[in-house]
Structures are given as C-alpha cells and as structure tokens.
Design a protein around this motif. Sequence first.
Motif, PDB file in Angstrom:
ATOM      1  N   ASP A   1      23.445  49.488  53.462  1.00  0.00           N
ATOM      2  CA  ASP A   1      24.315  48.017  52.817  1.00  0.00           C
ATOM      3  C   ASP A   1      25.717  48.796  52.955  1.00  0.00           C
ATOM      4  OD1 ASP A   1      22.108  45.961  53.220  1.00  0.00           O
ATOM      5  OD2 ASP A   1      21.977  46.463  50.700  1.00  0.00           O
TER       6      ASP A   1
ATOM      7  N   LYS B   1      26.513  44.242  47.981  1.00  0.00           N
ATOM      8  CA  LYS B   1      26.280  44.902  48.744  1.00  0.00           C
ATOM      9  C   LYS B   1      25.576  44.372  50.117  1.00  0.00           C
ATOM     10  CE  LYS B   1      25.609  48.840  46.504  1.00  0.00           C
ATOM     11  NZ  LYS B   1      25.130  50.160  46.651  1.00  0.00           N
ATOM     12  N   THR B   2      24.660  43.957  49.272  1.00  0.00           N
ATOM     13  CA  THR B   2      23.308  43.437  50.031  1.00  0.00           C
ATOM     14  C   THR B   2      23.388  42.109  51.028  1.00  0.00           C
ATOM     15  OG1 THR B   2      21.770  44.177  48.523  1.00  0.00           O
ATOM     16  CG2 THR B   2      20.749  42.336  49.974  1.00  0.00           C
TER      17      THR B   2
ATOM     18  N   VAL C   1      29.321  47.298  53.796  1.00  0.00           N
ATOM     19  CA  VAL C   1      31.033  47.758  52.984  1.00  0.00           C
ATOM     20  C   VAL C   1      31.913  47.959  53.822  1.00  0.00           C
ATOM     21  CG1 VAL C   1      31.898  47.708  50.471  1.00  0.00           C
ATOM     22  CG2 VAL C   1      29.392  47.027  51.112  1.00  0.00           C
TER      23      VAL C   1
ATOM     24  N   ILE D   1      26.818  41.139  51.357  1.00  0.00           N
ATOM     25  CA  ILE D   1      28.314  41.641  52.609  1.00  0.00           C
ATOM     26  C   ILE D   1      27.688  41.828  53.812  1.00  0.00           C
ATOM     27  CG2 ILE D   1      29.975  43.047  53.094  1.00  0.00           C
ATOM     28  CD1 ILE D   1      31.220  43.486  50.316  1.00  0.00           C
TER      29      ILE D   1
ATOM     30  N   PRO E   1      32.683  37.002  48.739  1.00  0.00           N
ATOM     31  CA  PRO E   1      32.212  37.992  48.745  1.00  0.00           C
ATOM     32  C   PRO E   1      33.365  38.668  50.737  1.00  0.00           C
ATOM     33  CG  PRO E   1      30.119  37.888  48.809  1.00  0.00           C
ATOM     34  CD  PRO E   1      30.465  36.524  48.777  1.00  0.00           C
ATOM     35  N   ILE E   2      32.939  39.023  51.441  1.00  0.00           N
ATOM     36  CA  ILE E   2      33.047  38.958  52.886  1.00  0.00           C
ATOM     37  C   ILE E   2      34.616  38.440  52.726  1.00  0.00           C
ATOM     38  CG2 ILE E   2      33.521  38.426  55.039  1.00  0.00           C
ATOM     39  CD1 ILE E   2      29.989  38.377  55.145  1.00  0.00           C
TER      40      ILE E   2
ATOM     41  N   LEU F   1      33.763  46.384  56.164  1.00  0.00           N
ATOM     42  CA  LEU F   1      34.142  45.275  55.898  1.00  0.00           C
ATOM     43  C   LEU F   1      35.997  46.065  55.689  1.00  0.00           C
ATOM     44  CD1 LEU F   1      34.727  41.924  54.992  1.00  0.00           C
ATOM     45  CD2 LEU F   1      33.733  42.849  53.137  1.00  0.00           C
ATOM     46  N   GLY F   2      36.424  47.163  54.992  1.00  0.00           N
ATOM     47  CA  GLY F   2      37.431  48.057  53.912  1.00  0.00           C
ATOM     48  C   GLY F   2      37.525  47.449  52.861  1.00  0.00           C
ATOM     49  N   ALA F   3      35.727  47.251  52.917  1.00  0.00           N
ATOM     50  CA  ALA F   3      36.028  47.190  50.378  1.00  0.00           C
ATOM     51  C   ALA F   3      35.435  48.484  50.148  1.00  0.00           C
ATOM     52  CB  ALA F   3      35.207  45.781  50.859  1.00  0.00           C
ATOM     53  N   LEU F   4      35.679  49.606  50.702  1.00  0.00           N
ATOM     54  CA  LEU F   4      35.194  50.361  50.201  1.00  0.00           C
ATOM     55  C   LEU F   4      35.952  51.855  49.955  1.00  0.00           C
ATOM     56  CD1 LEU F   4      31.343  51.197  49.963  1.00  0.00           C
ATOM     57  CD2 LEU F   4      32.114  52.071  51.531  1.00  0.00           C
ATOM     58  N   PRO F   5      36.116  52.080  48.442  1.00  0.00           N
ATOM     59  CA  PRO F   5      36.836  53.244  47.622  1.00  0.00           C
ATOM     60  C   PRO F   5      37.096  54.202  48.706  1.00  0.00           C
ATOM     61  CG  PRO F   5      35.216  52.358  46.099  1.00  0.00           C
ATOM     62  CD  PRO F   5      34.890  52.047  47.034  1.00  0.00           C
TER      63      PRO F   5
ATOM     64  N   ILE G   1      40.283  44.047  47.874  1.00  0.00           N
ATOM     65  CA  ILE G   1      39.615  44.533  46.730  1.00  0.00           C
ATOM     66  C   ILE G   1      38.208  45.261  47.064  1.00  0.00           C
ATOM     67  CG2 ILE G   1      41.001  43.381  45.166  1.00  0.00           C
ATOM     68  CD1 ILE G   1      38.504  42.318  44.707  1.00  0.00           C
ATOM     69  N   THR G   2      37.793  46.570  45.775  1.00  0.00           N
ATOM     70  CA  THR G   2      36.750  46.855  46.592  1.00  0.00           C
ATOM     71  C   THR G   2      35.386  46.169  46.047  1.00  0.00           C
ATOM     72  OG1 THR G   2      36.404  48.718  44.518  1.00  0.00           O
ATOM     73  CG2 THR G   2      37.597  49.002  46.280  1.00  0.00           C
ATOM     74  N   HIS G   3      34.696  46.271  46.552  1.00  0.00           N
ATOM     75  CA  HIS G   3      33.349  46.291  46.420  1.00  0.00           C
ATOM     76  C   HIS G   3      32.471  45.831  44.915  1.00  0.00           C
ATOM     77  CE1 HIS G   3      31.612  50.310  46.166  1.00  0.00           C
ATOM     78  NE2 HIS G   3      30.269  49.954  46.600  1.00  0.00           N
ATOM     79  N   GLN G   4      32.922  47.341  44.109  1.00  0.00           N
ATOM     80  CA  GLN G   4      33.405  47.283  42.452  1.00  0.00           C
ATOM     81  C   GLN G   4      33.904  45.772  42.049  1.00  0.00           C
ATOM     82  OE1 GLN G   4      33.811  50.247  44.023  1.00  0.00           O
ATOM     83  NE2 GLN G   4      32.655  51.566  43.352  1.00  0.00           N
TER      84      GLN G   4
ATOM     85  N   GLY H   1      36.512  40.610  50.336  1.00  0.00           N
ATOM     86  CA  GLY H   1      36.885  41.988  50.567  1.00  0.00           C
ATOM     87  C   GLY H   1      37.670  42.090  52.045  1.00  0.00           C
ATOM     88  N   PHE H   2      38.276  41.036  52.722  1.00  0.00           N
ATOM     89  CA  PHE H   2      38.723  41.413  53.909  1.00  0.00           C
ATOM     90  C   PHE H   2      40.022  40.984  53.573  1.00  0.00           C
ATOM     91  CE2 PHE H   2      40.941  41.187  57.658  1.00  0.00           C
ATOM     92  CZ  PHE H   2      40.294  41.512  58.181  1.00  0.00           C
TER      93      PHE H   2
ATOM     94  N   GLY I   1      24.583  45.868  43.507  1.00  0.00           N
ATOM     95  CA  GLY I   1      23.617  46.084  45.095  1.00  0.00           C
ATOM     96  C   GLY I   1      23.526  44.289  45.775  1.00  0.00           C
TER      97      GLY I   1
ATOM     98  N   GLY J   1      43.206  52.050  46.981  1.00  0.00           N
ATOM     99  CA  GLY J   1      42.793  50.833  47.471  1.00  0.00           C
ATOM    100  C   GLY J   1      41.827  51.094  48.589  1.00  0.00           C
ATOM    101  N   ALA J   2      40.861  50.148  49.487  1.00  0.00           N
ATOM    102  CA  ALA J   2      39.886  50.522  50.373  1.00  0.00           C
ATOM    103  C   ALA J   2      41.149  50.750  51.844  1.00  0.00           C
ATOM    104  CB  ALA J   2      38.603  49.136  50.471  1.00  0.00           C
TER     105      ALA J   2
ATOM    106  N   ILE K   1      34.636  43.354  43.618  1.00  0.00           N
ATOM    107  CA  ILE K   1      33.889  41.933  43.766  1.00  0.00           C
ATOM    108  C   ILE K   1      32.813  41.941  42.973  1.00  0.00           C
ATOM    109  CG2 ILE K   1      33.105  40.474  45.652  1.00  0.00           C
ATOM    110  CD1 ILE K   1      34.299  42.059  47.332  1.00  0.00           C
TER     111      ILE K   1
END
Lengths: 170, 256
Positions: free
Chosen positions: B9, A150-151, B13, A153, A124-125, B16-20, A133-136, A128-129, A147, A84-85, A138
């Motif tokens: 962007d 991401k924007t 991410v 966030i 999403p913030i 935020l710690g949400a990137l693989p 979970i990853t942005h994908q 994510g925190f 996209g 995970g992230a 989310i």
Amino acid sequence: MERVRERDAAAFEGLYDAYHRLVYGIALRVLADTAAAEDVTQAVFLKLWSSPQSYVRGNFGGWISRVTRNRALDVLRGRTAHSGAELPEAVAVDGAMEEAVLANLDAVEVRAALRRLPEDQREPIELGFFSGITHQEIAARTGTPLGTIKTRIRSGLRKLRADLRGTVAL
Amino acid sequence: MNAHDELLDLVAVYALGALPAQDAAHVREHMAICPECSREYARLQPAVDAVARSAEACTDPRNGAVPSELLKARIMKTVRAEAAPRPASAKSRTLWPAYAVAAAAMLIAMFATVLSMMMQSDLRQSREEVSSLTHQLAGEKKYEAAQRIMIADLMSTDAKRYPVSDGEVVRKGERLYIAMHTMPMPPKGRVYQSWTLAAGAKAMTPGPTFMPDKAGIAIVHVPQSAATLAAVAVSVEPEGGSKSPTSKPEFVVKLI
Ligand SMILES: [Zn+2]
C-alpha cells in the motif's frame, strides 16, 4: 529526444507542440492560475532544453508529467520549506512492454476512467496527485483512517490501470 | 492484512507522490531488495501517469484554458538563440515564431492603412506633392520604429502578461497592448472595441475598435499610459464603436 540533446531547435519545437498542453494542463490543475501555469510550463521546457540529460529513458509523457507536477507543487508551496511529498521522477523499470499501451492514453479516455472509479478511491488519488498533500493529510482532511486511505489509493490505481488496459480487475 | 501488504500500500502512495520524504526513502530502500514491491511500483506508475494525463489542456479554447501562443514564442526565442548552428546546406535562418510573423504582417498592413490615410489628408491640406512625400517618409520611419517597439514588447520575456480567453493583455513598462491570437469574428455588423478605466474613474473611456484577421489575430496598442489605468476591457459593439459599452465585456483585466 536525441535531436534535442544535439541542440536541435526544430526537434525541441516538436516536443513542445506534442506535450505543452499536458504540461500546462497539469500545472493549471495544481496551481489554478493561468499565469503561474504558463510560468511553470516555460520553466519545465527551458529546463528540458538546458539539461536534456535529466530525461533518461522510458515513457516521455510520464516523465514530463512528473517533472511538471513536482515543479508546480514547488511553486504552490512557495519554493521554501520543501518538506512535502515528491514524485519519483525516474522510471520504475524498463522493458515493460505493456506500459506502451498506457503511454499513449488520450485525456478524454482517462477522465472517463477516473469517473468510473468509486468516489472514495478517486478523491484521495486526485488529492494526492494534484494538491501534493501527504496521505496523512488526506486522511485528516477526509476524516478517514490512514490505513484505509492507503488501501484505497492502491486499489484505485490498480483499478484505473486495469480499466485503461481494458482488462478484468487484477 | 500482513506487514508486507501494508508495504505494498505504501508503494502505491509512493508512486502517487503522496508520501512524506522520509517514508519515501524507506520505500525506496525496501524496493531495492524486494522484487514484489518494485514490480508493484512499475505496475502502478503508469496509472499515476494516467492521472496526470487527465489534466491535459484541450485543443479547443472554447472547452477550457489553453496555453497562449505567446508562451511558445517566448520559449522558442530562448531555444533558438541557444540552438546549435544549422549545417550550411539548411537554408533557413533564425525562424520567427509563427505568431510573430503573423503579427508583423498584420502590423505592416495596419501601418500601410494609416500611412495612406495620412497621405490623403496631407494631399488635401497641401497640393504640393513634395511636402506630402516628405511627410510620408518621415511617417514611414516613425511607424517602422513603432512597429519594431511593438513586436519587441510583445515578445519580451519581462513584459507583464495577463492571459484572457483568446489571447492576452501585455504590459511592458507604460506601454499596453491587447494581443489576441484566437479571437472569433464578431457577429455581422459588429466590431470589437477596447475600453480603458482610468485610475479613480467611475466610467470606461472608449478606445479603438478592431477586428481580428482570418487567423484570429488582433493587436491593439492602448493609447494611454498603462501607469494611469486601473483596467482595460474589450466588448462587442456596433460598427463605428460606442460611447459606453453596450454589451457584457469579453474580458476585463485589472491592472492595479
Ligand atoms: Zn516488498
């Protein structure tokens, strides 16, 4: 912190008193389990005691928050397959004067600022925190293009920062 | 949106710690050579720290979960054991956590009461002062030992702990304690009463009644073996206690 490095128990107790509610609160938010949150709190502080050199410099509250969040997510993910992230624990850059303003924020103030964010940025913030979970994931979970997530966030974090500094949006 | 905006962007991410992990490595590589992105990261990291701060537990237990005092006692016990020895001038020896001191003081008061009760009954049964004193001494030794065991159990790092709103239920092997540390006083004319539910039983068994001290501390040693119990609970009852709970329990802790 210097005194903690010198194995000063009283100095450590001071740090504990100042930061344990932050550490416990983050762990509880991530794990939703008081016993597990206490375990994480204990692990974070005993780690700090046994290896104080892991903290280098910068905003201590920010650093210990990131360490706690990562540790709690490790527990959530079951400590095994750890793909995970991860939050970068190191401080971004030093010397940024304005960061001091953001370093001593009050939780009530921050919660109010978060509530002022548009829902589609706050969600999403927080996901994510706190859920790690990853942005994908989310994007999938909220049914929103990657996209856009991401924007949102980035915009949300910028807005939050501007709000907390009491300035006009950047 | 150009390619670099997309990178910015991704930096958010990442902050935020949400990137693989793999993408995170790319972002780090890029930031090392791109001042704009590393600046953006430095700007956003405090915002992420603020998100973390929003989860901080409150000081007032009535507003939400607070970390238990026993947790601090546990952590400080380890820390003090490993702390650098103090300079000879500093008088303080190993400090007990405030919680343990309060608990010990309360236990001593409790045992003093028990002792005086024992003594009175002894005097009633036998007019011989000598016999009563013998009993008293034997009693003191026994209770001193029980007190040490209780404190050791409460401080033990391998005891099982069940947090409740104003304290915790602590199980160490077969011994079970209700350890409250921020318990409000019950309404006038009322007391707290502990209850146990034996494994397989349908009704609660009444246990000792108790009151917190001024600091909100109360410790109850549950008389039964923890191994035989399914649950332990506390409710507010009229003075003298009840045969079965008359109010909604303050908490119920399931043991199995
Ligand atoms: Zn760049």
